[in-house]
Design a protein around this motif. Structure first.
Motif, PDB file in Angstrom:
ATOM      1  N   PRO A  84      31.885  42.114  35.217  1.00  0.00           N
ATOM      2  CA  PRO A  84      31.292  40.895  34.656  1.00  0.00           C
ATOM      3  C   PRO A  84      32.244  40.135  33.730  1.00  0.00           C
ATOM      4  CG  PRO A  84      29.706  42.682  34.549  1.00  0.00           C
ATOM      5  CD  PRO A  84      30.993  43.282  35.054  1.00  0.00           C
ATOM      6  N   VAL A  91      35.912  32.310  35.778  1.00  0.00           N
ATOM      7  CA  VAL A  91      35.212  31.030  35.902  1.00  0.00           C
ATOM      8  C   VAL A  91      35.679  30.073  34.810  1.00  0.00           C
ATOM      9  CG1 VAL A  91      32.963  29.886  35.813  1.00  0.00           C
ATOM     10  CG2 VAL A  91      33.195  32.065  37.005  1.00  0.00           C
ATOM     11  N   THR A 102      32.897  38.423  48.609  1.00  0.00           N
ATOM     12  CA  THR A 102      32.839  39.448  47.561  1.00  0.00           C
ATOM     13  C   THR A 102      31.650  40.385  47.778  1.00  0.00           C
ATOM     14  OG1 THR A 102      31.534  37.948  46.201  1.00  0.00           O
ATOM     15  CG2 THR A 102      33.900  38.005  45.773  1.00  0.00           C
ATOM     16  N   ALA A 103      31.726  41.581  47.196  1.00  0.00           N
ATOM     17  CA  ALA A 103      30.603  42.513  47.204  1.00  0.00           C
ATOM     18  C   ALA A 103      30.640  43.320  45.908  1.00  0.00           C
ATOM     19  CB  ALA A 103      30.680  43.438  48.415  1.00  0.00           C
ATOM     20  N   LEU A 104      29.464  43.864  45.547  1.00  0.00           N
ATOM     21  CA  LEU A 104      29.356  44.563  44.264  1.00  0.00           C
ATOM     22  C   LEU A 104      30.206  45.820  44.186  1.00  0.00           C
ATOM     23  CD1 LEU A 104      25.561  44.438  43.301  1.00  0.00           C
ATOM     24  CD2 LEU A 104      27.446  43.312  42.124  1.00  0.00           C
TER      25      LEU A 104
ATOM     26  N   LEU C 176      24.584  39.671  34.268  1.00  0.00           N
ATOM     27  CA  LEU C 176      25.688  40.120  35.117  1.00  0.00           C
ATOM     28  C   LEU C 176      25.893  41.626  35.001  1.00  0.00           C
ATOM     29  CD1 LEU C 176      28.281  37.232  34.580  1.00  0.00           C
ATOM     30  CD2 LEU C 176      26.626  37.515  36.423  1.00  0.00           C
ATOM     31  N   GLN C 177      25.772  42.157  33.771  1.00  0.00           N
ATOM     32  CA  GLN C 177      25.934  43.599  33.594  1.00  0.00           C
ATOM     33  C   GLN C 177      24.821  44.351  34.325  1.00  0.00           C
ATOM     34  OE1 GLN C 177      28.671  45.086  32.223  1.00  0.00           O
ATOM     35  NE2 GLN C 177      27.716  46.879  33.164  1.00  0.00           N
ATOM     36  N   LEU C 179      23.327  43.433  37.016  1.00  0.00           N
ATOM     37  CA  LEU C 179      23.628  43.426  38.458  1.00  0.00           C
ATOM     38  C   LEU C 179      24.478  44.642  38.812  1.00  0.00           C
ATOM     39  CD1 LEU C 179      24.550  39.655  39.036  1.00  0.00           C
ATOM     40  CD2 LEU C 179      22.426  40.826  39.676  1.00  0.00           C
ATOM     41  N   VAL C 180      25.494  44.916  37.962  1.00  0.00           N
ATOM     42  CA  VAL C 180      26.372  46.059  38.208  1.00  0.00           C
ATOM     43  C   VAL C 180      25.601  47.370  38.036  1.00  0.00           C
ATOM     44  CG1 VAL C 180      28.435  47.288  37.442  1.00  0.00           C
ATOM     45  CG2 VAL C 180      28.395  44.799  37.426  1.00  0.00           C
ATOM     46  N   GLY C 183      23.096  47.801  40.781  1.00  0.00           N
ATOM     47  CA  GLY C 183      23.585  47.546  42.131  1.00  0.00           C
ATOM     48  C   GLY C 183      22.794  46.450  42.839  1.00  0.00           C
ATOM     49  N   SER C 184      22.317  45.474  42.076  1.00  0.00           N
ATOM     50  CA  SER C 184      21.497  44.407  42.668  1.00  0.00           C
ATOM     51  C   SER C 184      22.353  43.259  43.179  1.00  0.00           C
ATOM     52  CB  SER C 184      20.511  43.866  41.630  1.00  0.00           C
ATOM     53  OG  SER C 184      19.695  44.909  41.162  1.00  0.00           O
ATOM     54  N   GLU C 185      22.046  42.816  44.393  1.00  0.00           N
ATOM     55  CA  GLU C 185      22.815  41.711  44.974  1.00  0.00           C
ATOM     56  C   GLU C 185      22.120  40.371  44.810  1.00  0.00           C
ATOM     57  OE1 GLU C 185      23.284  43.767  48.836  1.00  0.00           O
ATOM     58  OE2 GLU C 185      25.412  43.312  48.600  1.00  0.00           O
ATOM     59  N   VAL C 210      28.229  31.135  39.421  1.00  0.00           N
ATOM     60  CA  VAL C 210      29.554  31.288  40.042  1.00  0.00           C
ATOM     61  C   VAL C 210      30.132  32.675  39.749  1.00  0.00           C
ATOM     62  CG1 VAL C 210      31.891  30.354  40.169  1.00  0.00           C
ATOM     63  CG2 VAL C 210      29.968  28.802  39.868  1.00  0.00           C
ATOM     64  N   ALA C 211      29.980  33.146  38.499  1.00  0.00           N
ATOM     65  CA  ALA C 211      30.481  34.474  38.140  1.00  0.00           C
ATOM     66  C   ALA C 211      29.779  35.552  38.963  1.00  0.00           C
ATOM     67  CB  ALA C 211      30.295  34.727  36.647  1.00  0.00           C
ATOM     68  N   ARG C 213      28.552  35.256  41.898  1.00  0.00           N
ATOM     69  CA  ARG C 213      29.114  35.195  43.249  1.00  0.00           C
ATOM     70  C   ARG C 213      30.426  35.935  43.332  1.00  0.00           C
ATOM     71  NH1 ARG C 213      28.191  29.044  45.061  1.00  0.00           N
ATOM     72  NH2 ARG C 213      25.974  29.306  45.478  1.00  0.00           N
ATOM     73  N   LEU C 214      31.264  35.759  42.300  1.00  0.00           N
ATOM     74  CA  LEU C 214      32.552  36.450  42.277  1.00  0.00           C
ATOM     75  C   LEU C 214      32.349  37.959  42.299  1.00  0.00           C
ATOM     76  CD1 LEU C 214      34.557  34.345  39.678  1.00  0.00           C
ATOM     77  CD2 LEU C 214      35.064  34.615  42.108  1.00  0.00           C
ATOM     78  N   MET C 215      31.225  38.391  41.732  1.00  0.00           N
ATOM     79  CA  MET C 215      30.949  39.830  41.694  1.00  0.00           C
ATOM     80  C   MET C 215      30.263  40.317  42.969  1.00  0.00           C
ATOM     81  SD  MET C 215      29.581  39.924  37.808  1.00  0.00           S
ATOM     82  CE  MET C 215      28.727  41.452  38.131  1.00  0.00           C
ATOM     83  N   GLY C 216      29.840  39.393  43.795  1.00  0.00           N
ATOM     84  CA  GLY C 216      29.194  39.790  45.037  1.00  0.00           C
ATOM     85  C   GLY C 216      27.682  39.712  44.996  1.00  0.00           C
ATOM     86  N   ALA C 217      27.143  38.853  44.124  1.00  0.00           N
ATOM     87  CA  ALA C 217      25.692  38.712  44.026  1.00  0.00           C
ATOM     88  C   ALA C 217      25.307  37.233  44.082  1.00  0.00           C
ATOM     89  CB  ALA C 217      25.178  39.339  42.737  1.00  0.00           C
TER      90      ALA C 217
END
Ligand SMILES: Nc1ncnc2c1ncn2[C@@H]1O[C@H](COP(=O)(O)OP(=O)(O)O)[C@@H](O)[C@H]1O
Ligand SMILES: [Mg+2]
Lengths: 123, 134, 278
Positions: A84, A91, A102-104, C176-177, C179-180, C183-185, C210-211, C213-217
């Motif tokens: 994060p 950004v 991208t993927a998690l 965002l944290q 999501l990690v 493991g949520s997309e 946008v952030a 998305r960069l992480m894959g969500a």
């Protein structure tokens, strides 16, 4: 210059970046990877950046370059595990990596590549 | 290596060393993970500029305290060609080289204070400050 | 410093030495602080005075510590100041008993010194209290911004109340944290309870999407009120290809569909893998 190892798993190449990359190593990785994609006929590339603590414009551009290059070589690229703090910073820096998938995490990244090729790797 | 927080920037390895030192000092200043990441990223951009556009220089890394909060001050300096049009150099996407042109504009957004002094033939000095939130 | 002043000052130093017990006891009573706590300060002050040209750094350090401690224990600023100024009164009583002109002249000098130290104490008290207030505000912020798991792989942030830039930033980092961690997309940012946004807040929302998305969500924003829609359009903020839905329920239905979860007969849910459009 430090070399980043490239692993092969089926028709996928996996790169896990574990070191603080200097600019020379970034360029080296781009070249190594292009060669390996051609040599192995890989259909997909996963770049795992779970351990990467910062991405500046140089490393960001590498990710975009690899994705574009692989596309030309008929392979798909997924970048996985962006933290994060790294995403927020990227950004703010002004990079949104438009063309990069991208993927998690690694598992989801590999699964995404499978779907792209119409296979179901989860079964 | 470091001499009172002063580090040389003469090679790619030095840029990596600057990143690592800035990270260590940001932790020492009590910064949140996000602020650490922002200031390290800004440092990486500015150190690369010193190396690529000026052929080398140095940076001083120090903890600052305004009585209410702590922060980090980084002073980059070089004796390179300098920047003729600073406003233009700060515009996103502007570059005279092969870069993305995001280094200056981007690092200004990532820190709280950004002071750029430069003139053609007189080198470039950039001093940035980032405060720890709260 | 002239000779007279020097003599006067030395007289005070002498009195501080000979009457130390009396002064400390009186000071303790005036300051409402135990003798033991003040003894260290007293010693530091005497050491500093004995040293020619001392910058009083040690005693300032002790006073800063005292201020911070008092802030933590909830003392008022006047209590804290009295703890320092009390020494003036305690010393004055000894000076009065002495009655000599040196002692009286010396007291004027001493009094000024204590005034300075007192002001310093109030200043550090104010700084310390400001910091405590800031910390508490931040903690409150953390508490008032829940990120909830709606479904396996879907999290939501229901935002309520006025959004300022700082709060939006905190929420978004937390989202965002999460999501990690989970493991949520998929994420839903619901702003039904938000009356208005300004440019900065709208920008933060955008950057978060946008952030992510960069992480894959993927994020969906729901509950945009007509006023907020109007603001976004008139400010010329580019929401681009960000998905927006009228209500939280719509957003949930949409994300469930996107994540490939389909509702079958009865209560059974069926997971179908969806091929992502390239
Ligand atoms: N230290 C420096 N010395 C001289 N010129 C510089 C320096 N830093 C930046 N510049 C100039 O400003 C431009 C923009 O810098 P930046 O935003 O970092 O983009 P990039 O490095 O990708 O070109 C550079 O292309 C260069 O012309
Ligand atoms: Mg640059």
């Amino acid at each position: 210059m430090e070399r980043v190892p490239i692993l092969k798993l089926g028709d996928i190449l996996i790169i896990s970046i574990q070191i603080d990359l200097d600019d020379q190593s970034v360029l080296g990785l781009q070249e190594d990877l292009a060669e390996r994609v051609v040599a192995t006929g890989a259909r997909g590339v996963v770049i795992d950046i779970t351990a990467v603590e910062i991405i500046d414009s140089f490393i960001g551009r590498m990710l975009a370059t690899i994705a574009a290059m692989c596309r030309l070589l008929d392979a798909d690229t997924v970048v996985v595990g962006m933290r994060p703090a790294v995403a927020i910073t990227l950004v703010e820096l002004g990079l949104s990596l438009g063309g990069v998938r991208t993927a998690l995490d690694l598992e989801k990244g590999v699964a995404a590549l499978g779907h792209l090729h119409g296979r179901d790797t989860t079964r | 290596m470091t001499d009172g927080g002063r580090m040389p920037i003469a090679s790619n390895a030095d840029v990596v060393a600057v990143r690592q030192q800035v990270r260590a000092v940001a932790i020492e200043a009590g910064m949140s993970l996000i602020d650490q990441t922002k200031v390290v990223t800004a440092a990486s951009e500015l150190a690369r500029n010193v190396l690529v556009h000026a052929g080398g220089g140095r940076v001083t890394v120090e903890v600052v305290d305004d009585g209410r909060r702590r922060g980090l001050r980084l002073a980059f300096s070089d004796e390179g060609p300098g920047i003729a049009d600073v406003e233009q150099a700060l515009v996103d996407g502007y570059t005279t080289g092969p870069g993305l042109g995001l280094g200056l504009g981007g690092s200004r957004r990532l820190v709280d204070q950004f002071d750029l002094t430069s003139a053609p033939g007189e080198g470039t000095t950039i001093v940035v400050t980032k405060w720890a939130r709260g | 410093m002239n000779v007279h002043a020097d003599v006067a000052r030395r007289r005070i130093e002498e009195l501080l030495g000979t009457s130390d017990e009396q002064i400390l006891r009186r000071w303790s009573a005036l300051a409402k602080a135990p003798v033991d706590e003040l003894k260290e300060l007293y010693q530091a002050l005497r050491t500093a005075l004995a040293e020619e040209g001392s910058d009083l750094a040690d005693i300032r350090g002790l006073l800063a510590e005292l201020s911070r401690d008092r802030v933590r224990r909830g003392h008022t600023p006047s209590d804290t100041a009295r703890a320092v100024f009390g020494l003036k009164e305690a010393v004055y009583e000894v000076v009065e008993a002495d009655g000599g002109p040196e002692a009286l002249r010396g007291f004027i000098w001493f009094s000024r010194l204590i005034d300075d130290l007192g002001l310093y104490t109030i200043e550090t008290y104010a700084t310390a209290r400001e910091k405590v207030i800031l910390d508490q505000a931040e903690q409150l912020l953390e508490l008032s911004t829940p990120v909830v798991k709606l479904w396996d792989g879907i999290v939501a942030v229901p935002l309520v109340g006025t959004l300022d830039s700082a709060r939006t930033q905190v929420v978004m980092e937390k989202l965002l944290q999460t999501l990690v961690d989970t493991g949520s997309e998929h994420a839903v940012i619901d702003i039904t309870g938000v009356p208005a946004v300004d440019t900065q807040v709208a920008q933060h929302l955008l950057k978060t999407v946008v952030a992510a998305r960069l992480m894959g969500a993927e994020c969906v924003i729901s509950g945009i009120s007509p006023q907020i829609a109007y603001t976004i359009v008139t400010l010329g903020i580019e929401f681009g290809d960000i998905v927006t839905k009228a209500t939280l329920a719509d957003a949930l239905a949409y994300t469930l569909r996107r994540s490939g979860i389909e509702f079958g007969e009865g209560r059974r849910t069926q997971i179908a893998i969806r091929a992502e459009d390239a």
